[in-house]
Write a protein that holds these residues in place. Sequence first.
Motif, short mmCIF file in Angstrom:
data_model
loop_
_atom_site.label_atom_id
_atom_site.label_comp_id
_atom_site.label_asym_id
_atom_site.label_seq_id
_atom_site.Cartn_x
_atom_site.Cartn_y
_atom_site.Cartn_z
N PHE A 34 61.53 55.33 34.92
CA PHE A 34 60.83 54.82 36.09
C PHE A 34 61.48 53.53 36.57
O PHE A 34 61.88 52.69 35.76
CB PHE A 34 59.36 54.54 35.74
N TYR A 36 60.78 50.17 39.11
CA TYR A 36 59.76 49.38 39.81
C TYR A 36 60.44 48.18 40.46
O TYR A 36 61.45 47.67 39.98
CB TYR A 36 58.69 48.87 38.84
N LEU A 87 62.74 46.44 37.80
CA LEU A 87 62.44 46.80 36.41
C LEU A 87 62.63 48.29 36.20
O LEU A 87 62.29 49.09 37.09
CB LEU A 87 60.99 46.46 36.08
N GLY A 91 59.42 56.39 29.39
CA GLY A 91 58.35 57.04 28.66
C GLY A 91 59.00 57.91 27.59
O GLY A 91 59.98 58.61 27.88
N LYS A 97 53.00 54.87 25.40
CA LYS A 97 53.42 53.64 26.06
C LYS A 97 54.73 53.81 26.82
O LYS A 97 55.54 54.69 26.51
CB LYS A 97 53.56 52.52 25.04
N TYR A 98 54.90 52.97 27.81
CA TYR A 98 56.13 52.85 28.56
C TYR A 98 56.86 51.62 28.03
O TYR A 98 56.24 50.58 27.81
CB TYR A 98 55.84 52.66 30.04
N PHE A 100 59.52 48.81 28.85
CA PHE A 100 60.16 48.17 30.00
C PHE A 100 61.40 47.39 29.57
O PHE A 100 61.42 46.81 28.48
CB PHE A 100 59.20 47.21 30.69
N GLY A 101 62.38 47.35 30.46
CA GLY A 101 63.48 46.41 30.32
C GLY A 101 63.06 45.04 30.83
O GLY A 101 61.94 44.86 31.34
N THR A 102 63.97 44.07 30.71
CA THR A 102 63.64 42.71 31.13
C THR A 102 63.88 42.48 32.62
O THR A 102 63.52 41.44 33.14
CB THR A 102 64.45 41.68 30.33
N TYR B 35 49.05 45.44 29.97
CA TYR B 35 50.33 44.85 29.61
C TYR B 35 50.21 43.33 29.65
O TYR B 35 49.38 42.77 30.33
CB TYR B 35 51.43 45.25 30.62
N GLY B 42 60.07 41.72 30.89
CA GLY B 42 59.36 42.86 31.45
C GLY B 42 57.97 42.96 30.86
O GLY B 42 57.65 42.31 29.86
N PHE B 45 53.71 46.38 26.53
CA PHE B 45 52.55 47.25 26.34
C PHE B 45 51.55 46.64 25.37
O PHE B 45 51.91 46.15 24.29
CB PHE B 45 53.03 48.60 25.80
N PHE B 101 54.30 62.03 31.50
CA PHE B 101 54.43 60.66 31.99
C PHE B 101 54.53 60.66 33.51
O PHE B 101 55.36 61.34 34.09
CB PHE B 101 55.68 60.02 31.39
#
Lengths: 110, 115
Positions: A34, A36, A87, A91, A97-98, A100-102, B35, B42, B45, B101
Amino acid sequence: EDQVTQSPEALRLQEGESSSLNCSYTVSGLRGLFWYRQDPGKGPEFLFTLYSAGEEKEKERLKATLTKKESFLHITAPKPEDSATYLCAAGTSGTYKYIFGTGTRLKVLA
Amino acid sequence: DTGVSQNPRHKITKRGQNVTFRCDPISEHNRLYWYRQTLGQGPEFLTYFQNEAQLEKSRLLSDRFSAERPKGSFSTLEIQRTEQGDSAMYLCASSPATGTFYEQYFGPGTRLTVT
């Protein structure tokens, strides 16, 4: 351990200067990738979902692609209003949970 | 449909106090996530609800954190005995389906400052 890494951390572009943002992932069974967009002080805004290698999605000046190890967000002829943090998130199998990168902080100069 | 809403938007509290945040997801979404996001990072979770059931919780989550989603509608996140390290943006997101997802829709966040 599942991990999502984005590069570069920050990117400055001149208006009209196309470029790509990278999201590499190491996960045990990708169930979706994903992208964002996040503006300062706001929640992330959904852009794209990619489910399988070779898939591509486009929206205005943005195009997202997916391989077996990484995803790219291509920005064509960016405008100052494209300035934001981008971002990516993965998944994975066996969890809800997903990850995320920074993020990549993009600044487009007029 | 007005999207995901969160209240309050900002909270300043003293160390040791308890705080509670509320999230109202998009009405037809049965998946809800919390989150935490700190500057330059980022979203991390915290926990996941499917309807009213809390199905996953981060191993990193201290027992000072608790979340509920009564009746599968709005959700609350409570932090007890707050610490300065709890200062962050707390984000809520909802998602429309089960079984795979899907994209998440985020609220504007609650910014917590612990002094």
